[in-house]
Design a protein around this motif. Structure first.
Motif, PDB file in Angstrom:
ATOM      1  N   SER A 789     -37.807 -18.998 -17.633  1.00 44.66           N
ATOM      2  CA  SER A 789     -38.107 -19.089 -19.060  1.00 44.66           C
ATOM      3  C   SER A 789     -39.493 -19.683 -19.239  1.00 44.66           C
ATOM      4  O   SER A 789     -39.723 -20.848 -18.922  1.00 44.66           O
ATOM      5  CB  SER A 789     -37.062 -19.954 -19.765  1.00 44.66           C
ATOM      6  N   GLY A 792     -39.105 -21.524 -23.142  1.00 41.45           N
ATOM      7  CA  GLY A 792     -37.947 -22.308 -23.534  1.00 41.45           C
ATOM      8  C   GLY A 792     -37.141 -21.693 -24.655  1.00 41.45           C
ATOM      9  O   GLY A 792     -36.507 -22.400 -25.446  1.00 41.45           O
ATOM     10  N   THR A 809     -28.657 -23.840 -12.692  1.00 39.01           N
ATOM     11  CA  THR A 809     -29.933 -24.250 -13.267  1.00 39.01           C
ATOM     12  C   THR A 809     -30.000 -25.760 -13.296  1.00 39.01           C
ATOM     13  O   THR A 809     -28.983 -26.444 -13.457  1.00 39.01           O
ATOM     14  CB  THR A 809     -30.125 -23.687 -14.690  1.00 39.01           C
ATOM     15  N   ALA A 810     -31.188 -26.270 -13.100  1.00 39.51           N
ATOM     16  CA  ALA A 810     -31.426 -27.717 -13.150  1.00 39.51           C
ATOM     17  C   ALA A 810     -30.472 -28.487 -12.250  1.00 39.51           C
ATOM     18  O   ALA A 810     -29.985 -29.564 -12.602  1.00 39.51           O
ATOM     19  CB  ALA A 810     -31.325 -28.219 -14.591  1.00 39.51           C
ATOM     20  N   THR A 825     -32.762 -22.807 -23.152  1.00 42.05           N
ATOM     21  CA  THR A 825     -33.587 -23.081 -21.978  1.00 42.05           C
ATOM     22  C   THR A 825     -34.754 -23.990 -22.338  1.00 42.05           C
ATOM     23  O   THR A 825     -35.066 -24.189 -23.518  1.00 42.05           O
ATOM     24  CB  THR A 825     -34.133 -21.775 -21.368  1.00 42.05           C
ATOM     25  N   THR A 826     -35.383 -24.499 -21.311  1.00 38.97           N
ATOM     26  CA  THR A 826     -36.608 -25.277 -21.481  1.00 38.97           C
ATOM     27  C   THR A 826     -37.761 -24.530 -20.821  1.00 38.97           C
ATOM     28  O   THR A 826     -37.548 -23.652 -19.981  1.00 38.97           O
ATOM     29  CB  THR A 826     -36.465 -26.670 -20.855  1.00 38.97           C
ATOM     30  N   GLU A 829     -38.112 -23.351 -16.993  1.00 43.75           N
ATOM     31  CA  GLU A 829     -36.796 -23.507 -16.362  1.00 43.75           C
ATOM     32  C   GLU A 829     -36.417 -22.242 -15.604  1.00 43.75           C
ATOM     33  O   GLU A 829     -36.682 -21.118 -16.052  1.00 43.75           O
ATOM     34  CB  GLU A 829     -35.737 -23.803 -17.422  1.00 43.75           C
ATOM     35  N   GLU A 830     -35.759 -22.424 -14.462  1.00 47.92           N
ATOM     36  CA  GLU A 830     -35.281 -21.315 -13.650  1.00 47.92           C
ATOM     37  C   GLU A 830     -33.760 -21.246 -13.753  1.00 47.92           C
ATOM     38  O   GLU A 830     -33.063 -22.249 -13.612  1.00 47.92           O
ATOM     39  CB  GLU A 830     -35.687 -21.508 -12.192  1.00 47.92           C
ATOM     40  N   ILE A 831     -33.240 -20.044 -14.002  1.00 47.95           N
ATOM     41  CA  ILE A 831     -31.797 -19.813 -14.099  1.00 47.95           C
ATOM     42  C   ILE A 831     -31.435 -18.782 -13.041  1.00 47.95           C
ATOM     43  O   ILE A 831     -32.044 -17.707 -12.992  1.00 47.95           O
ATOM     44  CB  ILE A 831     -31.381 -19.314 -15.499  1.00 47.95           C
TER      45      ILE A 831
END
Length: 836
Positions: A789, A792, A809-810, A825-826, A829-831
């Protein structure tokens, strides 16, 4: 002749460690594709001389374009540039053209019993009047000349060439009389308008020169009324050059002795590392013949290096003396530095996205067209016209090589969004900005309406009126929302609010202002013509079909007008919310709401064999042969219909697709992208059409597909192939992207038109919402999905496994429990989605 689809036997390690997304992947154990390495597999190889313009290797840096052709006795390079045009323009008959209201009133008086409007004497003469300016041969792209590098056939044989699309390097192969293999390496710099050549032996070392002459040739199409080009022959410095002035004024007004402040000029300079000399030769009738102007013999040497530079700009600012132009010293160190910088630029380009497909042909088409696009367009340079930056004589000048705003200009840029090359959409944004003044003026002076009406045809020169105001084409309403659509897409895919505010807002608002005012004209609602209280888009013209008709038959509520107007109205309403401009734009938003509440239905007909179908305009039958695929424009570019619509609508779309007939020429990308959007693209048929359209240089031309439209049994089905390199078809990667991922609804859907039994992997395709998406399909199963993302935004993605699999994630991992995954999301960020 078909190009040889051969794989390169060489590969290089792709140095991508600096890319942000690769650093993210390094932490996730999901391995990205090296697009640089994949691109190397799709070199374009020609195993014999390629003397024809359309056989040569295409090089370019987005501004300068070069075609490398080969003869049995020479290498010939053709130069062009997006900034170099014959900038003269005819703008006669401004007063005689009149206003829209005046012409509309006269056309209303023409009996609807006539077969066509030109049967009316007044309209026939008016039609001639409004086409007269466009009938002039200018403006047009102006070819920048050739460089010939000749050799004695008794000393060497030309074997062929290979274009490495990963690096933009063309290697021309030669065999000497004593059996040595030589390579003439050719490439363009990416930041400067310069081309380099170096002769190498089989081990990649400098080879003794086998070329015996070099010649620079100005283009033969140079008009006689132009000032004679200035020649520089600095033989001891190894330099041949010419400088051509490009007048701004038309022939009747141009005075070569005084010139004009707005005229432009260019210089083509060839510089070698060896001295040149004039050597006479004995010609065919036994007489001594001197070398031509701008021709010289090359001296012997243990190495051969050549740099060809193209300089362009205002005549008053372009130095007249060659030594004052930016041409580097021709030496090995300069060549190496230029080569390193060019390779790094290409590596950075391929860094953006990549794919690996079980279908080698489709993978090849994807990489090659991304290569061609990078050669043809870049920010800060004049946007490419119909045939981009490759031209010679009359090749590349058909239809002025201009901007046609009813699909041709927009189509190549469609691929920039999902391919994650937003920087390549910026030339299009620049084009829209350049058109604002003339479009506002035409809306005000011709239509007496606010906003901007974007013209059907346009040039990259100063215009004070619509270049092609004939109503048969100039009244296409769809072209105004279509012109600004790409600016809204740029925001949707980038999430860049500054871009929306500073570059998209004004053009989109101006288009909407015009459309609202045009639709709210009294003639477009109620009265004797309309048996309803709806707003109508009237009059208008279906692109490439019917023209303006007596009685305005087929000249209202065209499918694409409705779809694109609705698209840009909705976009504007959303833009007002994002930018918080309700105070100044609230009245326009209220008008939009009123119009859309009372908007016409999309025109439909009934096919006896298939049932309900969409058609291009009310009253149309089901057997029309289209040039532009109009019936499915609600799917694309309108984006009103697709896989997300109701079952009934989906069935009508399928009926329409099965029923539609297209004559070819304008549908290679367009129609197949529509089909992919509704999951109906037959990839094998798509590949057959692409293959049918391929030229030896690897590009796809516009080919006729069938008769019973505008074409007949007497038509040469390849008549457009010789017109130039069709920039519009570089949009082909968009079709493949839509087969692998769709996101235009705001929800990401994976492999919507891809056979599950064919492995496929893609890396960082771009989705609406500024998401970079990667996924792998292997053995009939999606193995993993990775999303980054950028801004975000809220992520919406259909699970490829239904209510199975996991989200990570996270540092957290949990099971997928819904078919539609929705996550806040931020930024950055990786999902990760996995089945296991």
């Amino acid at each position: 002749m078909k190009p040889l689809l051969r794989n390169s036997l060489t590969s290089l390690v792709c140095l991508l460690a600096s890319s942000a997304w690769l650093q993210v992947y390094a932490q996730s154990a999901i391995h990205p594709i090296s697009a640089y390495t994949q691109a190397k597999k799709h070199a374009i190889v020609y195993d014999k001389p390629a003397p024809n313009f359309f056989e040569g290797a295409l090089l370019g840096n987005g501004g300068m374009g070069v075609v490398v052709t080969t003869r049995p006795d020479a290498v010939v390079l053709y130069f062009g540039h997006n900034n170099v045009w014959d900038i003269r323009i005819a703008e006669d008959f401004k007063d005689e053209i009149g206003t829209f209201a005046e012409v509309f009133e006269k056309v209303q008086q023409i009996p609807d019993t006539l077969e066509k409007l030109t049967d009316d004497p007044w309209y026939r003469e008016y039609n001639k009047l409004t086409t007269a300016n466009y009938a002039k041969p200018y403006p047009r792209p102006f070819p920048c000349g050739r460089v010939v590098l000749g050799f004695d056939r008794r000393e060497a044989t030309l074997l062929g060439h290979k274009l490495d699309i990963a690096t933009g390097v063309c290697d021309v192969s030669l065999l000497t009389k004593d059996g040595k293999h030589l390579t003439l390496r050719v490439f363009t710099e990416m930041e400067h308008d310069r081309l380099w050549m170096r002769l190498l032996d089989a081990e990649g070392r400098d080879a003794s020169n086998v070329f015996d002459r070099i010649r620079v040739i100005p283009d033969p199409s140079t008009p006689k009324e132009f000032p004679t080009y200035a020649v520089t022959e600095a033989l001891t410095a190894g330099t041949l050059a010419f400088r051509q002035v490009l007048p701004r004024q038309e022939p009747a007004d141009y005075n070569p002795s005084t010139g004009d402040p707005g005229e432009r000029a260019f210089s083509l300079i060839a510089k070698t590392n060896v001295p040149l000399e004039k050597k006479p030769r004995i010609n065919w009738d036994g007489n001594q013949e001197e070398m031509h102007e701008l021709e010289a013999a090359l001296g012997d040497g243990d190495e051969l290096l050549i740099c060809v530079a193209l300089a362009e700009g205002l005549d008053s600012q372009l130095p007249a003396r060659v030594e004052k132009l930016d041409v580097p010293s021709v030496e090995a160190a300069s060549f190496r530095l230029a080569a390193e910088q060019a390779t790094a630029s290409w590596q950075q380009y391929w860094d953006k996205s990549g794919m690996r497909l079980a279908d080698e042909f489709l993978e090849c088409i994807w990489y090659r067209n991304l290569y061609f696009f990078n050669c043809a367009a870049k920010d800060g340079v004049t946007p490419p016209g119909l045939f981009a930056n490759w031209s010679y004589n009359n090749i590349g000048t058909a239809w002025h090589g201009d901007y046609h705003m009813n699909y041709n200009t927009q189509q190549p840029f469609w691929m920039t969004f999902s391919s994650n090359h937003l920087e390549k959409n910026l030339p299009y944004v620049q084009l829209v900005e350049n058109l604002m003044d003339v479009s506002r003026k035409w809306a005000r002076d011709y239509y007496n309406l606010p906003g901007a009406y974007f013209p059907h045809s346009a040039y990259p020169v100063t215009m004070t009126m619509n270049p092609y105001p004939v109503p048969d084409w100039g009244w296409e309403i769809c072209e105004t929302p279509w012109t600004v659509q790409g600016l809204w897409w740029h925001y949707l895919y980038s999430g860049d609010v500054d871009f929306l505010k500073n570059r998209a807002y004004e053009p989109i608002k101006a288009a909407v202002e015009f459309l609202v005012a045009y639709i709210k004209r009294p003639e477009a609602r109620g009265g004797d013509r309309w048996d309803d209280d709806r707003y109508h888009i009237f009059p208008t013209i279906p692109p490439e079909l019917y023209s303006l008709r007596p009685g305005f038959a087929f000249n209202y509520d065209v499918n694409i007008d409705l779809a694109l107007t609705k698209f840009i109205f909705n976009a504007f309403s959303q833009m007002v919310q994002v930018l918080g401009t309700q105070a100044e734009d609230g009245t326009i938003v209220e008008s939009i709401r009123d119009i859309l509440t009372n908007f016409p239905d999309y025109p439909m007909a009934k096919s006896p064999a298939l049932g309900p179908i969409f058609v291009s305009v009310p009253g149309e039958h089901d057997k029309v042969v289209y040039n532009v695929p109009l019936p499915l424009t609600t799917v694309f570019p309108g984006e009103q219909h697709g896989l997300h619509t109701s079952p009934d609508t989906l069935q009508w779309l399928e009926n329409t697709f099965r029923n539609q007939q297209n004559e070819g020429g304008n549908d290679l990308v367009f129609l197949n992208l529509q089909a992919a959007r509704i999951g109906l693209l037959d990839l094998e048929q798509f590949k057959q059409q692409v293959n049918y359209s391929l030229l030896p240089n690897g590009t796809a031309t516009d080919m006729v597909m069938q008769v019973h439209g505008r074409y007949s049994d007497q038509t040469n089905f390849d008549f457009m192939a010789g017109m130039g390199i069709w920039f519009e078809n570089f949009g082909l990667p968009a079709v493949i992207n839509e087969c692998l991922m769709q996101s235009y609804t705001g929800t990401i859907e994976l492999f919507p038109n891809w056979p599950m039994d064919k492995d496929a992997q893609f890396t960082t395709l771009r989705a609406v919402g500024a998401f970079l998406v990667s996924a792998s399909l292997e053995g009939g199963q999606v193995r993993w999905v990775n999303v980054i993302s950028e801004k975000g935004a809220t992520l919406k993605i259909k699970s490829p496994w239904g209510k199975k699999g996991f989200i990570e994630t996270a540092g957290k991992k949990w099971p997928i429990t819904t078919e539609l995954i929705e996550l806040e999301t931020t930024s950055a960020e990786e999902i990760i989605l996995t089945l296991e």
